[in-house]
Design an enzyme around this catalytic site. Structure first.
Site, mmCIF file in Angstrom:
data_model
loop_
_atom_site.group_PDB
_atom_site.id
_atom_site.type_symbol
_atom_site.label_atom_id
_atom_site.label_comp_id
_atom_site.label_asym_id
_atom_site.label_seq_id
_atom_site.Cartn_x
_atom_site.Cartn_y
_atom_site.Cartn_z
ATOM 1 N N HIS A 87 0.791 -1.212 0.000
ATOM 2 C CA HIS A 87 0.000 0.000 0.000
ATOM 3 C C HIS A 87 0.824 1.264 0.000
ATOM 4 C CE1 HIS A 87 0.671 -0.855 4.317
ATOM 5 N NE2 HIS A 87 0.701 0.438 4.438
ATOM 6 N N GLY A 103 -5.219 -3.019 10.261
ATOM 7 C CA GLY A 103 -4.802 -2.940 8.873
ATOM 8 C C GLY A 103 -3.855 -1.786 8.647
ATOM 9 N N CYS A 104 -3.786 -1.302 7.412
ATOM 10 C CA CYS A 104 -2.904 -0.193 7.078
ATOM 11 C C CYS A 104 -3.160 1.001 7.992
ATOM 12 C CB CYS A 104 -3.113 0.205 5.616
ATOM 13 S SG CYS A 104 -2.219 1.698 5.135
ATOM 14 N N PHE A 105 -2.097 1.510 8.594
ATOM 15 C CA PHE A 105 -2.281 2.590 9.559
ATOM 16 C C PHE A 105 -2.697 3.915 8.924
ATOM 17 C CE2 PHE A 105 2.654 2.164 9.951
ATOM 18 C CZ PHE A 105 2.844 2.557 8.632
ATOM 19 N N TRP A 106 -2.542 4.065 7.626
ATOM 20 C CA TRP A 106 -2.957 5.320 6.988
ATOM 21 C C TRP A 106 -4.431 5.628 7.243
ATOM 22 C CZ3 TRP A 106 -0.797 4.199 1.401
ATOM 23 C CH2 TRP A 106 0.599 4.280 1.412
#
Length: 247
Positions: free
Chosen positions: A5, A70-73
């Site tokens: 990602h 999940g993705c920290f963004w």
């Protein structure tokens, strides 16, 4: 699939190279969407009930919650819009300080999960309310070791508790949601003691705010922010609190 990602570097990518990465990413995400047609879409959140076990809103020192989804963004981007939150850092939790490096975490062998550290005012938002947003719009707690297109233990769903009070609230809430059958699949969120939180590299901080047109953000994360605004209008604030603004 791991670490798909993010750009290969935080800076210096040419515009042409960025376009190529974006095009490939869109194709990958489309293929994954066909491969997993039963995934709950980010645009279709589950509105979970408020926790029965929680702390009452009361004046006190700033508190901290550490969550992995999940993705920290996207998780960072959601909580930056929550009233009462004063800072949200993207980072790593669950492993050792020496391995809290993005490239190492991306191997799935460090024990770390991509996480966020949330500083909040307990007079404005409770720990239980933080968890309610986490389960409703920030991620899907029924996905084991992946979220959307990202796979690996580094993308697991986890609550890292700082003390026994946080542990009791988290465990009671998961049991409450499970008993109520809130989700069509079992909740797989882990409740683990917080051994340390390590901030991620600078180019990961405020990524959603700084890159709102990045394909991964558009497809996976902006819907989460919109769902927060739609489902929790009382907790919503228009101006996100950014890491850059709090440094």
């Amino acid at each position: 699939m791991s670490s798909n990602h993010t750009p290969s570097t935080g800076e210096g990518m040419s515009r042409r190279g960025l376009y190529r990465v974006a095009a490939v990413l869109v194709v990958i995400l489309a293929v994954l969407a066909l491969w997993r047609p039963t995934l709950r879409a980010a645009e279709d959140p589950v509105m979970v009930p408020a926790p029965v076990v929680d702390q009452p809103l009361a004046a006190g020192a700033t508190q901290t919650a550490v969550l992995a989804g999940g993705c920290f963004w996207g998780v960072q981007g959601v909580f930056q819009h929550v009233k009462g939150v004063s800072r949200v850092l993207s980072g790593y939790a669950g492993g050792e300080k020496s391995t809290a490096v993005y490239e190492m975490v991306g191997t799935g062998q460090t024990g770390h999960a991509e996480s966020v550290e949330i500083k909040f005012d307990p007079a404005q938002v409770s720990y239980g309310q933080i968890l309610r947003i986490f389960f409703s719009v920030a991620h899907d707690p029924t996905e084991l070791n992946y979220q959307g297109p990202d796979e690996g233990t580094q993308y697991r769903s986890a609550i890292f508790y700082a003390d026994d009070t946080q542990r009791k609230i988290a465990e009671a809430y998961i049991a409450q949601l499970g008993k109520a059958g809130t989700f069509s699949s079992p909740i797989v969120t882990r409740v683990d003691p917080l051994k340390g939180f390590y901030a991620a590299e600078g180019y990961h901080q405020d990524f959603l705010v700084g890159h709102p047109t990045y394909p991964y953000i558009v497809i996976n994360d902006l819907p989460k922010v919109e769902n927060l605004k739609r489902l929790f209008p009382g907790s919503w604030r228009d101006q996100p609190v950014t890491v850059a603004a709090t440094q």
